[in-house]
Design a protein around this motif. Structure first.
Motif, short mmCIF file in Angstrom:
data_model
loop_
_atom_site.label_atom_id
_atom_site.label_comp_id
_atom_site.label_asym_id
_atom_site.label_seq_id
_atom_site.Cartn_x
_atom_site.Cartn_y
_atom_site.Cartn_z
N LEU A 10 -28.22 4.71 23.95
CA LEU A 10 -27.37 4.92 25.12
C LEU A 10 -28.26 4.98 26.36
N ASN A 11 -28.04 4.02 27.27
CA ASN A 11 -28.83 3.93 28.50
C ASN A 11 -27.93 4.23 29.68
N LEU A 12 -28.18 5.34 30.35
CA LEU A 12 -27.39 5.77 31.51
C LEU A 12 -28.28 5.93 32.74
N SER A 13 -29.40 5.26 32.76
CA SER A 13 -30.34 5.41 33.86
C SER A 13 -29.77 4.89 35.18
N ASP A 14 -30.22 5.46 36.27
CA ASP A 14 -29.83 5.05 37.62
C ASP A 14 -28.32 5.14 37.83
N ASN A 15 -27.77 6.33 37.57
CA ASN A 15 -26.38 6.62 37.87
C ASN A 15 -26.33 7.89 38.72
N HIS A 16 -25.16 8.54 38.77
CA HIS A 16 -25.00 9.75 39.58
C HIS A 16 -24.65 10.96 38.71
N LEU A 17 -25.13 10.97 37.49
CA LEU A 17 -24.82 12.07 36.58
C LEU A 17 -25.47 13.37 37.04
N GLU A 18 -24.71 14.45 36.97
CA GLU A 18 -25.24 15.77 37.32
C GLU A 18 -25.39 16.68 36.11
N SER A 19 -24.83 16.24 34.98
CA SER A 19 -24.90 17.07 33.78
C SER A 19 -24.70 16.21 32.54
N ARG A 43 -23.48 -0.31 18.73
CA ARG A 43 -24.71 0.40 18.39
C ARG A 43 -25.60 0.63 19.61
N LYS A 44 -25.46 -0.22 20.60
CA LYS A 44 -26.27 -0.09 21.81
C LYS A 44 -25.38 -0.26 23.02
N LEU A 45 -25.37 0.73 23.89
CA LEU A 45 -24.55 0.70 25.11
C LEU A 45 -25.45 0.97 26.31
N ASP A 46 -25.48 0.00 27.22
CA ASP A 46 -26.31 0.08 28.42
C ASP A 46 -25.41 0.09 29.65
N LEU A 47 -25.30 1.24 30.31
CA LEU A 47 -24.49 1.39 31.52
C LEU A 47 -25.37 1.71 32.72
N SER A 48 -26.61 1.26 32.68
CA SER A 48 -27.56 1.59 33.74
C SER A 48 -27.19 0.91 35.06
N HIS A 49 -27.72 1.50 36.15
CA HIS A 49 -27.57 0.93 37.49
C HIS A 49 -26.10 0.81 37.90
N ASN A 50 -25.37 1.93 37.74
CA ASN A 50 -23.99 1.99 38.20
C ASN A 50 -23.82 3.26 39.04
N HIS A 51 -22.59 3.74 39.19
CA HIS A 51 -22.33 4.93 39.99
C HIS A 51 -21.54 5.97 39.20
N ILE A 52 -21.81 6.05 37.91
CA ILE A 52 -21.07 6.95 37.02
C ILE A 52 -21.48 8.40 37.27
N LYS A 53 -20.48 9.26 37.47
CA LYS A 53 -20.75 10.67 37.75
C LYS A 53 -20.52 11.58 36.55
N LYS A 54 -19.67 11.13 35.63
CA LYS A 54 -19.31 11.98 34.49
C LYS A 54 -19.04 11.13 33.27
N LEU A 55 -19.41 11.66 32.11
CA LEU A 55 -19.20 10.96 30.85
C LEU A 55 -18.00 11.54 30.12
N PRO A 56 -17.15 10.69 29.56
CA PRO A 56 -16.00 11.22 28.80
C PRO A 56 -16.45 11.78 27.46
#
Length: 419
Positions: A210-219, A185-198
């Motif tokens: 869904l927490n994706l803060s502080d990554n390298h996402l461009e879209s 129910r809660k997924l926190d992937l913050s503070h990583n180097h993720i560029k793209k989400l599947p």
């Protein structure tokens, strides 16, 4: 044979006594057991199968007598969701199983049916011994990992996780093992180097935060906007990434209540952002927004933060793109949209669907495609939000907003807006 799940044992005497069950299960290990006879006899003969339910508080387990001809009914309508109920004749109880692996549950129920009929069970059955504490590790619902050395490289994630945080782990991509955690129910992937989400992140049908803060996402892909997240996602944090724009389809995530977009490179909001009718918290500070889309004024927020954007002053003169007479495409588009006629790529060509998706909304509520007047005016953000963070260091709470007019008459009637 063992099954890890949640169990609630409901006595069927309760309604007659005017009592009600709790309606909530506890973590348990349910075992299908057979015991060798203690009295003299054939040492190879076995007692009929029985059921043991063990919990953290009662590791020795509660034994339910032989299952042969003692099961009144199986309730398996929701077995694909990991739920089932076994009704015993003696004692008169319902054993409610939930949050089980669907495949394991089906196998377990099949073995119980064989035990009920007194048939031979090919699967090796358990012995009625106390359950070890380590067995309950599989029932963890929350796991917080905040260092790379603690990340489980060779060890799988507990199947029953509902809250998973893996921050500061140096992840370059989303671990596909996470997408098998169907209870998440809660997924926190913050503070990583993720560029793209599947796109398969939509397999997490219960995901609410869904927490994706502080990554390298461009879209943020269109596929993620059109998956099961439409019905489940409540909170999304995309702050501190490199996102320049969100797709129009982003506004299909209509269950969103909290959206954080701070410290990106946003040059615009999705112009249909007004469709996010459940949105209460919006933060998009320190981006590159020059103006707000016209549907922004349809929002009703509790909190709004647009500090540090590069808002441009409203233009003095409007941009006129009126067509006379209106083209057939324009007339057809207005008719479809104003009358809410359903459309899709299975009905009309895909490029026409794209045109309809990008139509403008006039201040009168009607739609226009390529024939319109565009004007910019300053809007006080307090008109759409209860709490507003200052837009700049000068104490301002106004921001430029684009308005569209489907005709000269609409523009004249609404000319006060642009003064």
């Amino acid at each position: 044979m063992k099954l890890n799940c949640e169990v609630e044992v409901v006595s069927r005497h309760l309604p007659a006594l005017g009592l009600r069950n709790r309606g909530k299960g506890v973590r348990a290990v349910v075992s299908l057991c057979q015991q060798r006879p203690q009295a003299s006899g054939d040492p190879d003969s076995l007692h009929p199968a029985c059921l043991f339910v063990s919990t953290m508080k009662d590791k020795h387990g509660t034994r339910y007598k032989q299952l042969k001809e003692n099961i009144e009914q199986f309730f398996t309508k929701f077995v694909d969701e990991g739920k089932a109920t076994v009704r015993l004749k003696e004692p008169p109880v319902d054993i409610c199983l939930s949050k089980a692996n669907a495949s394991n549950l089906k196998d377990f129920l099949s073995a119980m049916r064989l035990a009920y009929r007194g048939c031979c069970i090919n699967t090796q059955l358990s012995t009625p011994t106390p359950v070890k504490t380590s067995e309950f590790e599989k029932f963890k619902t929350k796991m917080l990992i905040t260092t790379k050395k603690d990340y489980p490289v060779t060890k799988s994630f507990p199947h029953f996780l509902e809250h998973l945080q893996t921050s500061y782990c140096g992840l370059l991509r989303v671990d596909m093992r996470m997408l098998c955690l169907k209870n998440l129910r809660k997924l926190d992937l913050s503070h990583n180097h993720i560029k793209k989400l599947p796109a398969t992140i939509g397999d997490l049908i219960h995901l609410q935060e869904l927490n994706l803060s502080d990554n390298h996402l461009e879209s943020f892909s269109v596929a993620l906007c059109q998956c099961t997240l439409q019905k489940s996602l409540r909170s999304l944090d995309l702050s501190k990434n490199k996102i320049k724009a969100l797709p129009i389809q982003f506004c299909q995530l209509q269950e969103l209540t909290d959206l954080k977009l701070d410290d990106n490179q946003l040059i615009r909001f999705p112009f249909k952002i007004g469709q996010l009718t459940n949105l209460h918290f919006l933060s998009a500070a320190r981006n590159k927004l020059p103006f707000l889309p016209s549907e922004f004024k349809m929002l009703s927020l509790e909190y709004l933060d647009l500090f540090g954007n590069t808002f441009e002053p409203p233009e003095a003169l409007p941009t006129i793109k009126l067509q006379a007479p209106l083209t057939l495409l324009e007339l057809s588009a207005r008719t479809v949209l104003n009358n809410r006629i359903p459309y899709g790529p299975h009905i009309i060509p895909f490029h026409l669907c794209q045109d309809l998706d990008t139509a403008k909304t006039c201040v009168c509520g009607r739609f226009c495609l390529n024939s319109f007047i565009q004007g910019t005016t300053a809007m006080n953000l307090h008109s759409i939000a209860h709490t507003v963070v200052l837009v700049d260091n000068m104490g301002g709470t106004e921001a430029p907003i684009i308005s569209y007019f489907c005709s000269l008459a609409c523009y004249v009637n609404s000319s006060d807006m642009l003064k």
